[in-house]
Write a protein that holds these residues in place. Structure first.
Motif, PDB file in Angstrom:
ATOM      1  N   THR A  59       0.837  -1.203   0.000  1.00 29.79           N
ATOM      2  CA  THR A  59       0.000   0.000   0.000  1.00 29.79           C
ATOM      3  C   THR A  59       0.868   1.247   0.000  1.00 29.79           C
ATOM      4  OG1 THR A  59      -1.653  -1.210   1.287  1.00 29.79           O
ATOM      5  CG2 THR A  59      -1.888   1.179   1.172  1.00 29.79           C
ATOM      6  N   ASN A  65      -7.327   7.410   0.309  1.00 28.53           N
ATOM      7  CA  ASN A  65      -8.381   6.525  -0.155  1.00 28.53           C
ATOM      8  C   ASN A  65      -9.658   6.916   0.609  1.00 28.53           C
ATOM      9  OD1 ASN A  65     -10.021   4.502  -1.100  1.00 28.53           O
ATOM     10  ND2 ASN A  65      -8.830   2.818  -0.261  1.00 28.53           N
ATOM     11  N   SER A  67     -12.747   6.394   0.311  1.00 33.56           N
ATOM     12  CA  SER A  67     -13.795   5.403   0.583  1.00 33.56           C
ATOM     13  C   SER A  67     -13.502   4.568   1.824  1.00 33.56           C
ATOM     14  CB  SER A  67     -13.951   4.479  -0.628  1.00 33.56           C
ATOM     15  OG  SER A  67     -12.739   3.781  -0.895  1.00 33.56           O
ATOM     16  N   ASP A  68     -12.233   4.507   2.259  1.00 38.81           N
ATOM     17  CA  ASP A  68     -11.869   3.686   3.423  1.00 38.81           C
ATOM     18  C   ASP A  68     -11.410   4.530   4.609  1.00 38.81           C
ATOM     19  OD1 ASP A  68     -12.409   1.305   2.144  1.00 38.81           O
ATOM     20  OD2 ASP A  68     -10.373   1.070   1.369  1.00 38.81           O
ATOM     21  N   THR A  81      -7.345   2.894   9.463  1.00 41.83           N
ATOM     22  CA  THR A  81      -6.978   3.940   8.491  1.00 41.83           C
ATOM     23  C   THR A  81      -7.167   5.308   9.135  1.00 41.83           C
ATOM     24  OG1 THR A  81      -9.225   4.032   7.570  1.00 41.83           O
ATOM     25  CG2 THR A  81      -7.669   2.497   6.549  1.00 41.83           C
ATOM     26  N   GLY A  85      -7.915   7.960   4.735  1.00 42.37           N
ATOM     27  CA  GLY A  85      -8.060   6.595   4.252  1.00 42.37           C
ATOM     28  C   GLY A  85      -6.737   5.873   4.057  1.00 42.37           C
ATOM     29  N   ARG A  86      -5.643   6.401   4.559  1.00 39.85           N
ATOM     30  CA  ARG A  86      -4.338   5.766   4.398  1.00 39.85           C
ATOM     31  C   ARG A  86      -4.130   4.719   5.485  1.00 39.85           C
ATOM     32  NH1 ARG A  86      -1.464  11.604   4.020  1.00 39.85           N
ATOM     33  NH2 ARG A  86      -2.450  11.601   6.077  1.00 39.85           N
TER      34      ARG A  86
END
Length: 298
Positions: A59, A65, A67-68, A81, A85-86
């Motif tokens: 990753t 990100n 969405s996460d 996360t 989102g990381r």
């Protein structure tokens, strides 16, 4: 001829054996200290992770990100996360190399400069000693973190400037320790004997004095890495060290403080990483100090 060869060989063994026995004694003392060995194993593990870990992660630690974002620890994201989102686990792994890089390099630079100033001050004395030591006293008058804050504020926030700041406030610590050790060693008879044989000051300092004062230098360097890591994290937490989105633990901790109540994992894991690294170096440094102290019997 054969007898001469045997005598020379015997004398060489007598000279080398005490050094080997001393190393064995130090290792035996260190090995018997379970907390120090645990700290040493952790340090070795951190170094391996810093070197190999980034190559094994898939990753991107910098890529957001959305969405996460703000997910808790799970099978997909071991440490959860962050607000972008990381993956926090990946960022901590990549941050390990940054943390150790700052810690080792800043202490190494401070140690080299401090050892040179301290040994010159202790060996020559008089005006040289007065000038160097008064300068060190001025630096020691400021708390370490405050001096580092002032230096970074002038130079600007970056990893290299943090290294410079930590190196500068580490210099007086090494200089005073080395000066004191040099003052005690230079009065010994063997130093006078070497000087009477015509040895230069350079040879006396680096061949006869420096090897005999390495123990306190090694101990201080080991303990100083923990201080350097803590200071670097503190500067990054205040926004004066590594800048976002760099995966530096202090910066990650600062970013997670706004989510402490709803998503505590964002600040928890970087904070735990800092604590474990600092604890490992302190435990190992204490063990090395006890092992190298000739006053302590095994």
């Amino acid at each position: 001829m054969a007898e001469t060869t045997v005598n020379v060989s015997t004398q060489e063994k007598k000279r080398i054996n005490p050094q080997i026995e001393n190393m064995k004694t130090v290792w035996r003392k260190l090995r018997s200290n379970y907390l120090a060995m645990a700290g040493g194993v952790l340090i070795l593990f951190f170094i391996i992770v810093a070197l190999v870990g980034p190559l094994l992660t898939t990753t991107d630690p910098l890529a957001p990100n959305v969405s996460d974002r703000l997910q808790g620890p799970s099978g997909d994201y071991w440490f959860g996360t962050d607000h972008h989102g990381r993956d926090i686990f990946t960022r901590i792994i990549h941050g390990m190399s940054i943390t150790l890089y700052i810690g080792f390099l800043s202490v190494f630079i401070g140690m080299i400069v401090g050892v040179i100033l301290g040994i010159v001050s202790g060996y020559y004395g008089k005006r040289i000693d007065a000038v160097i030591m008064r300068t060190m006293d001025v630096l020691l008058a400021f708390p370490g973190i405050l001096l580092a804050l002032g230096i970074v504020a002038v130079l600007g926030g970056s990893i290299n400037n943090v290294i410079i700041a930590i190196s500068i406030f580490s210099i007086p610590v090494f200089a005073r320790i080395v000066r004191g050790s040099t003052l005690s060693v230079r009065k010994l008879e063997y130093v006078d004997a070497v000087r009477a044989l015509g040895a230069s000051d350079f040879r006396i300092i680096f061949r006869h004095i420096l090897p005999n004062i390495l123990s306190p230098i090694i101990v201080q360097a080991t303990l100083r890495v923990a201080t350097a890591v803590l200071t670097a994290s503190g500067l990054s937490f205040l926004g004066l060290g590594a800048q976002p989105p760099t995966p530096e633990w202090g910066a990650m901790l600062a970013a997670g403080r706004n989510y402490m109540w709803d998503h505590p994992h964002i600040a928890l894991f970087p904070g735990l990483a800092i604590v474990v690294v600092v604890l490992a170096f302190n435990l190992f440094g204490d063990g090395v100090r006890d092992a190298l102290d000739p006053k302590l019997k095994s």
